[in-house]
Design an enzyme around this catalytic site. Structure first.
Site, PDB file in Angstrom:
ATOM      1  N   GLU A  87       4.237 -83.254  63.050  1.00  0.00           N
ATOM      2  CA  GLU A  87       5.453 -83.596  63.775  1.00  0.00           C
ATOM      3  C   GLU A  87       5.437 -85.068  64.174  1.00  0.00           C
ATOM      4  O   GLU A  87       6.367 -85.543  64.832  1.00  0.00           O
ATOM      5  CB  GLU A  87       5.552 -82.611  64.951  1.00  0.00           C
ATOM      6  CG  GLU A  87       6.678 -82.741  65.910  1.00  0.00           C
ATOM      7  CD  GLU A  87       6.336 -83.689  67.031  1.00  0.00           C
ATOM      8  OE1 GLU A  87       7.227 -83.990  67.823  1.00  0.00           O
ATOM      9  OE2 GLU A  87       5.177 -84.162  67.113  1.00  0.00           O
ATOM     10  N   TRP A  88       4.365 -85.771  63.746  1.00  0.00           N
ATOM     11  CA  TRP A  88       4.188 -87.223  63.889  1.00  0.00           C
ATOM     12  C   TRP A  88       4.017 -87.684  65.341  1.00  0.00           C
ATOM     13  O   TRP A  88       4.127 -88.878  65.643  1.00  0.00           O
ATOM     14  CB  TRP A  88       5.349 -87.999  63.242  1.00  0.00           C
ATOM     15  CG  TRP A  88       5.804 -87.443  61.938  1.00  0.00           C
ATOM     16  CD1 TRP A  88       4.997 -87.114  60.876  1.00  0.00           C
ATOM     17  CD2 TRP A  88       7.143 -87.114  61.547  1.00  0.00           C
ATOM     18  NE1 TRP A  88       5.749 -86.606  59.846  1.00  0.00           N
ATOM     19  CE2 TRP A  88       7.075 -86.595  60.233  1.00  0.00           C
ATOM     20  CE3 TRP A  88       8.385 -87.212  62.169  1.00  0.00           C
ATOM     21  CZ2 TRP A  88       8.207 -86.168  59.533  1.00  0.00           C
ATOM     22  CZ3 TRP A  88       9.503 -86.789  61.475  1.00  0.00           C
ATOM     23  CH2 TRP A  88       9.413 -86.285  60.177  1.00  0.00           C
ATOM     24  N   GLY A  89       3.819 -86.737  66.264  1.00  0.00           N
ATOM     25  CA  GLY A  89       3.591 -87.124  67.659  1.00  0.00           C
ATOM     26  C   GLY A  89       4.850 -87.376  68.454  1.00  0.00           C
ATOM     27  O   GLY A  89       4.796 -87.735  69.631  1.00  0.00           O
ATOM     28  N   ASP A  99       5.785 -79.738  58.280  1.00  0.00           N
ATOM     29  CA  ASP A  99       6.377 -81.065  58.501  1.00  0.00           C
ATOM     30  C   ASP A  99       7.638 -80.987  59.371  1.00  0.00           C
ATOM     31  O   ASP A  99       8.052 -79.912  59.793  1.00  0.00           O
ATOM     32  CB  ASP A  99       6.680 -81.680  57.118  1.00  0.00           C
ATOM     33  CG  ASP A  99       6.460 -83.178  57.077  1.00  0.00           C
ATOM     34  OD1 ASP A  99       6.508 -83.820  58.134  1.00  0.00           O
ATOM     35  OD2 ASP A  99       6.264 -83.717  55.973  1.00  0.00           O
ATOM     36  N   ASP A 133       3.168 -91.757  59.212  1.00  0.00           N
ATOM     37  CA  ASP A 133       2.342 -91.727  57.997  1.00  0.00           C
ATOM     38  C   ASP A 133       1.433 -92.941  57.880  1.00  0.00           C
ATOM     39  O   ASP A 133       1.784 -94.049  58.284  1.00  0.00           O
ATOM     40  CB  ASP A 133       3.249 -91.672  56.764  1.00  0.00           C
ATOM     41  CG  ASP A 133       3.913 -90.316  56.641  1.00  0.00           C
ATOM     42  OD1 ASP A 133       3.738 -89.476  57.539  1.00  0.00           O
ATOM     43  OD2 ASP A 133       4.624 -90.106  55.631  1.00  0.00           O
TER      44      ASP A 133
HETATM   45  C1  GLA Z   1       5.976 -86.667  55.659  1.00  0.00           C
HETATM   46  C2  GLA Z   1       4.538 -86.407  56.098  1.00  0.00           C
HETATM   47  C3  GLA Z   1       3.588 -86.851  54.995  1.00  0.00           C
HETATM   48  C4  GLA Z   1       3.906 -86.103  53.716  1.00  0.00           C
HETATM   49  C5  GLA Z   1       5.362 -86.300  53.330  1.00  0.00           C
HETATM   50  C6  GLA Z   1       5.794 -85.379  52.194  1.00  0.00           C
HETATM   51  O1  GLA Z   1       6.237 -88.029  55.541  1.00  0.00           O
HETATM   52  O2  GLA Z   1       4.253 -87.063  57.299  1.00  0.00           O
HETATM   53  O3  GLA Z   1       2.256 -86.638  55.374  1.00  0.00           O
HETATM   54  O4  GLA Z   1       3.616 -84.727  53.884  1.00  0.00           O
HETATM   55  O5  GLA Z   1       6.235 -86.021  54.428  1.00  0.00           O
HETATM   56  O6  GLA Z   1       7.127 -85.544  51.840  1.00  0.00           O
END
Ligand code: GLA
Length: 405
Positions: free
Chosen positions: A183-185, A150, A205
């Site tokens: 890394e969410w992009g 993450d 998310d």
């Molecule tokens: C981030 C990630 C999620 C999850 C949470 C856990 O938000 O994007 O998928 O793993 O952390 O805290």
């Protein structure tokens, strides 16, 4: 002369070999399938829950259907010791992660774990910053097969460097460990991570709502609705392929307020996008109709097709979307998706759908083919000619496998 011709031919073949026709990688030849604890259980995880989930995955036939990874998300951590080695939370995992890995392996599955490139995980546990090789070593010792990594608490850390470092640490263990970048992009990992990881998140998310999050919700940001993630992930198809997949986040099938039709659409669109299929619901209380979605082997085969080409949304007519995905052996998946609030009758004029996919160079030509409806096992395959009236209920899909045979 002959030899020279041969060399030219070989060179030409190499130059025109499309990415999807290259040799299959050892790890990640198709998108990962499994279950992850986060979407339903958040930080409230423990070894009883994980073992019960493993048992259910076998009992319900999910492992046979291909869901082999059982992934712990945030919240498994205890403290680091004086030498800096991480340990599991002794209350939540009294038998230890190694014993849990042994249990999961004995069921024919693989165990995944979660960490973070920063000082702390998003849930506030110890991150791996400064401990990358040590943590990778610990995971390998435990028998871990998958790491989700993450991106919280990473101020001033360079994403390329951080993910490459952990990728190298995992490789150095000598154990085959799937590296799932989360890394969410933000830093466009699709442009630089094909040699670093087997998959990368392309989005923030997911949150279990379909198209919009109702305003009366608690007002805080928890994540984005399913359709927003589709819109973010769909344009990135050129970057996906065997060994390196776009990840628009884990499944919410069976969670929150999604209707059965919405669950089916969510699952189908993930398959059309060759996305990871990581279930995120409570398998011990799952209704039969949700299981029927997750376990549809014909639909899973679209996701897991060996060509590994992410599908495309070719066209949109009002609220109806036309999705296509080229498959092995000249087959295609064709999906009509109704994003709107009204059930809609679509006139499918088969001949007019012919097109060539620029990415793969493959042509969808339904002339003389048959269409099998993958969500209606009782429906007979029908010929793809003339104009066919197809009803697509609100927020639902009609999914066909088109083949010449
Ligand atoms: C981030 C990630 C999620 C999850 C949470 C856990 O938000 O994007 O998928 O793993 O952390 O805290």
């Amino acid at each position: 002369m002959y030899i020279r011709k041969l060399i030219y031919a070989a060179a030409a073949a190499l130059l025109i070999t499309p990415a999807f026709a290259q040799e299959a990688p050892r790890l990640g030849a198709t998108p990962q399938m499994g279950w992850n604890s986060w979407n339903k259980f958040g930080m409230n995880i423990n070894e009883d829950l994980i073992k019960a989930t493993a048992d259910k995955m076998v009992e319900l036939g999910l492992v046979d259907a291909g869901y082999i990874y059982l992934n712990l998300d945030d919240g498994w951590h205890g403290e680091r010791d004086e030498q800096g080695f991480i340990h599991e939370d002794p209350q939540k995992f009294p038998s230890g992660i190694k014993a849990l890995a042994d249990y999961v392996h004995s069921k024919g599955m693989k165990l995944g774990i979660y960490s973070d490139a920063g000082w702390k995980t998003c849930g506030g546990c110890a991150g791996s910053f400064g401990h990358e090789f040590q943590d990778a070593y610990t995971y390998a010792q435990w028998g871990i097969d998958y790491l989700k990594y993450d991106w919280c608490y990473t101020e001033n850390i360079n994403p390329k460097g951080a993910y490459k470092l952990m990728s190298e640490a995992l490789k150095a263990t000598g154990r085959e460990i799937w590296f799932s970048m989360c890394e969410w992009g933000t830093a466009k990992p699709w442009e630089w991570a094909a040699d670093i990881a087997q998959s990368w998140r392309t989005t923030g998310d997911i949150w279990p709502y379909f198209d919009t999050i109702p305003s009366e919700f608690d007002g805080q940001w928890h994540g984005d609705p399913v359709m927003k993630l589709v819109d973010l992930n769909e344009p990135l198809r050129v970057y996906a392929g065997p060994g390196h997949w776009n990840d628009p986040d884990m499944l919410e099938v069976g969670n929150g307020s999604l209707t059965l039709a919405e669950n089916r659409s969510h699952f189908t669109l993930w398959c059309m996008m060759a996305a990871p299929l990581l279930m995120g619901n409570d398998l011990t209380t799952m209704p039969a109709e949700v299981l029927q979605i997750l376990i549809n082997k014909d639909v899973i085969a679209i996701d897991q097709d060996p060509l590994g080409i992410q599908g495309l949304r070719l066209r949109t007519d009002g609220r109806i979307e036309y999705w296509f995905k080229p498959l092995e052996g000249g087959d295609w998946a064709f999906c009509l998706f109704n994003r709107g609030a009204e059930d809609t009758v679509v006139n499918v004029d088969w001949a007019s759908l012919r097109f060539t996919d620029e990415l793969s160079g493959l042509t969808f030509d339904p002339a003389g083919c048959k269409a099998r409806n993958l969500w209606d096992a009782k429906a007979k395959a029908r010929k793809t000619k003339g104009v066919q009236k197809v009803t697509v209920p609100t927020h639902d899909v009609v999914l066909y496998r088109i083949s010449a045979k």
